[in-house]
Write a protein that holds these residues in place. Structure first.
Motif, mmCIF file in Angstrom:
data_model
loop_
_atom_site.group_PDB
_atom_site.id
_atom_site.type_symbol
_atom_site.label_atom_id
_atom_site.label_comp_id
_atom_site.label_asym_id
_atom_site.label_seq_id
_atom_site.Cartn_x
_atom_site.Cartn_y
_atom_site.Cartn_z
ATOM 1 N N CYS A 1 0.927 -1.199 0.096
ATOM 2 C CA CYS A 1 -0.113 0.172 0.053
ATOM 3 C C CYS A 1 0.863 1.251 0.065
ATOM 4 O O CYS A 1 0.645 2.107 -0.615
ATOM 5 N N ASP B 1 2.101 1.619 -3.448
ATOM 6 C CA ASP B 1 1.193 2.099 -4.328
ATOM 7 C C ASP B 1 0.962 3.541 -4.125
ATOM 8 O O ASP B 1 0.916 4.334 -5.160
ATOM 9 N N ARG B 2 0.771 4.001 -2.920
ATOM 10 C CA ARG B 2 0.577 5.503 -2.684
ATOM 11 C C ARG B 2 1.791 6.387 -3.312
ATOM 12 O O ARG B 2 1.560 7.248 -3.906
ATOM 13 N N HIS C 1 1.520 6.188 -7.327
ATOM 14 C CA HIS C 1 0.423 6.502 -8.125
ATOM 15 C C HIS C 1 0.563 7.683 -8.924
ATOM 16 O O HIS C 1 -0.146 7.638 -9.827
ATOM 17 N N PRO C 2 1.075 8.632 -8.283
ATOM 18 C CA PRO C 2 1.162 9.841 -9.278
ATOM 19 C C PRO C 2 1.885 9.682 -10.395
ATOM 20 O O PRO C 2 1.733 10.521 -11.229
ATOM 21 N N HIS C 3 2.744 8.811 -10.523
ATOM 22 C CA HIS C 3 3.365 8.458 -11.733
ATOM 23 C C HIS C 3 2.921 7.293 -12.756
ATOM 24 O O HIS C 3 3.386 6.916 -13.557
ATOM 25 N N GLY C 4 1.388 7.045 -12.447
ATOM 26 C CA GLY C 4 0.835 6.341 -13.051
ATOM 27 C C GLY C 4 1.175 4.446 -13.007
ATOM 28 O O GLY C 4 0.834 3.652 -13.774
ATOM 29 N N GLY D 1 1.722 1.116 -10.229
ATOM 30 C CA GLY D 1 1.746 0.647 -8.690
ATOM 31 C C GLY D 1 2.834 -0.282 -8.276
ATOM 32 O O GLY D 1 3.847 -0.493 -9.135
ATOM 33 N N ASP E 1 3.858 -3.053 -11.071
ATOM 34 C CA ASP E 1 4.399 -2.459 -12.044
ATOM 35 C C ASP E 1 5.833 -2.094 -12.101
ATOM 36 O O ASP E 1 6.536 -2.643 -12.801
#
Length: 136
Positions: A26, A29-30, A33-36, A38, A41
């Motif tokens: 988590c 992921d947070r 996230h702003p870079h598209g 997870g 990935d």
């Protein structure tokens, strides 16, 4: 009674591992996230940097399957998404038409380098570093 206590301790340790894993995923992921991206990935990009360190180097998808915590079909979908985003390319293995190679694009390599510090900072926050205490 001793076997039950040992079993309870094992179960508690297992649940602690799962909780740390969930918190860490988590947090990553947070951060990403702003870079598209997870955590999964990033994990694939990170493995590709390790497995295929030079520009144009490629890795068989089958070699990634055992290293990421995704099913083969989930990994295939993730790689397809990374390809659509221009971060990786896929090609068929000439020797074994069933085999698929994946390689980072320059864009994927640059994105990995840019977000690597974010992922490492998220790991440090959730897992602690070698000098500090680990969160409970």
């Amino acid at each position: 009674m001793a076997a039950r206590t040992a079993g309870a301790r094992l179960e508690e340790r297992w649940r602690d591992i799962l909780a740390v894993h969930a918190r860490t995923m988590c947090e990553i992921d947070r951060a990403l996230h702003p870079h598209g991206l997870g955590a999964s990935d990033f994990e694939v990009l990170d493995l590709l940097v390790t497995e295929a360190p030079g520009d144009g180097d490629r890795c068989r998808v089958q070699n990634l399957v055992g290293r990421v915590h995704l099913s083969q079909s989930a990994l295939s979908r993730l790689i397809a998404r990374l390809e659509r985003d221009g971060l990786v390319t896929r090609s068929t293995c000439a020797e074994d038409r069933r085999g698929v190679y994946v390689a980072l694009t320059p864009r994927g390599r640059d994105l990995h380098a840019a977000i690597l510090p974010l992922q490492r900072a998220a790991l440090a926050r959730t897992l602690g570093d070698d000098e500090g205490p680990r969160p409970s």
